[in-house]
Design a protein around this motif. Structure first.
Motif, PDB file in Angstrom:
ATOM      1  N   ASP A  86      34.095  35.544  37.856  1.00 57.63           N
ATOM      2  CA  ASP A  86      34.107  36.734  38.712  1.00 57.63           C
ATOM      3  C   ASP A  86      34.759  36.479  40.069  1.00 57.63           C
ATOM      4  O   ASP A  86      35.221  37.404  40.713  1.00 57.63           O
ATOM      5  CB  ASP A  86      32.695  37.257  38.931  1.00 57.63           C
ATOM      6  N   GLU A  87      34.781  35.229  40.511  1.00 60.16           N
ATOM      7  CA  GLU A  87      35.358  34.898  41.814  1.00 60.16           C
ATOM      8  C   GLU A  87      36.319  33.736  41.683  1.00 60.16           C
ATOM      9  O   GLU A  87      36.174  32.903  40.799  1.00 60.16           O
ATOM     10  CB  GLU A  87      34.252  34.524  42.803  1.00 60.16           C
ATOM     11  N   CYS A 111      39.847  33.952  41.471  1.00 58.21           N
ATOM     12  CA  CYS A 111      41.200  34.326  41.041  1.00 58.21           C
ATOM     13  C   CYS A 111      42.006  34.769  42.264  1.00 58.21           C
ATOM     14  O   CYS A 111      41.512  35.513  43.113  1.00 58.21           O
ATOM     15  CB  CYS A 111      41.132  35.454  40.019  1.00 58.21           C
ATOM     16  N   GLY A 138      45.181  36.081  41.831  1.00 55.47           N
ATOM     17  CA  GLY A 138      46.134  37.085  41.371  1.00 55.47           C
ATOM     18  C   GLY A 138      47.555  36.584  41.244  1.00 55.47           C
ATOM     19  O   GLY A 138      48.495  37.357  41.412  1.00 55.47           O
ATOM     20  N   VAL A 181      46.413  41.262  35.484  1.00 55.93           N
ATOM     21  CA  VAL A 181      45.845  41.058  36.810  1.00 55.93           C
ATOM     22  C   VAL A 181      45.798  42.414  37.503  1.00 55.93           C
ATOM     23  O   VAL A 181      46.807  43.091  37.640  1.00 55.93           O
ATOM     24  CB  VAL A 181      46.668  40.046  37.637  1.00 55.93           C
ATOM     25  N   LYS A 225      43.981  41.684  42.220  1.00 53.45           N
ATOM     26  CA  LYS A 225      43.885  40.228  42.404  1.00 53.45           C
ATOM     27  C   LYS A 225      42.777  39.584  41.567  1.00 53.45           C
ATOM     28  O   LYS A 225      42.159  38.606  41.964  1.00 53.45           O
ATOM     29  CB  LYS A 225      43.722  39.867  43.870  1.00 53.45           C
ATOM     30  N   GLN A 226      42.519  40.142  40.387  1.00 53.89           N
ATOM     31  CA  GLN A 226      41.522  39.579  39.474  1.00 53.89           C
ATOM     32  C   GLN A 226      42.068  39.657  38.052  1.00 53.89           C
ATOM     33  O   GLN A 226      42.454  40.725  37.591  1.00 53.89           O
ATOM     34  CB  GLN A 226      40.198  40.345  39.567  1.00 53.89           C
ATOM     35  N   ARG A 231      41.987  39.876  34.139  1.00 54.34           N
ATOM     36  CA  ARG A 231      41.110  40.548  33.190  1.00 54.34           C
ATOM     37  C   ARG A 231      41.687  40.365  31.792  1.00 54.34           C
ATOM     38  O   ARG A 231      42.891  40.310  31.613  1.00 54.34           O
ATOM     39  CB  ARG A 231      40.993  42.024  33.501  1.00 54.34           C
TER      40      ARG A 231
END
Length: 70
Positions: A12-13, A15, A17, A32, A35-36, A38
């Motif tokens: 969850d934290e 990344c 991006g 992405v 900035k995460q 998926r």
């Protein structure tokens, strides 16, 4: 796909991006957004290419096979 079958997952934290995982994915399952990274599990074949390219080591597999790129 059931959660227990999701062999690749993104923390969850952490990344940033960078989209390296997105470019490495042969099926287009990695995206992405904000900035995460998926994963679209309908497309994911759990090949681990995304995990091996992740500079931050935030993409994992439940079996512990794929190591993050150094």
């Amino acid at each position: 796909m059931d959660d227990e079958l999701k062999r690749i997952w993104v923390a969850d934290e952490g990344c940033i991006g960078c989209r390296l995982c997105e470019r490495a994915c042969p099926t287009g399952a990695m995206r992405v957004e904000d900035k995460q990274a998926r994963i679209d599990y309908a497309l994911c074949i759990a090949c681990g290419m995304c995990a091996t390219k992740c500079r931050k080591g935030v993409i994992h597999d439940t079996l512990g096979i794929y190591a993050p790129a150094q």
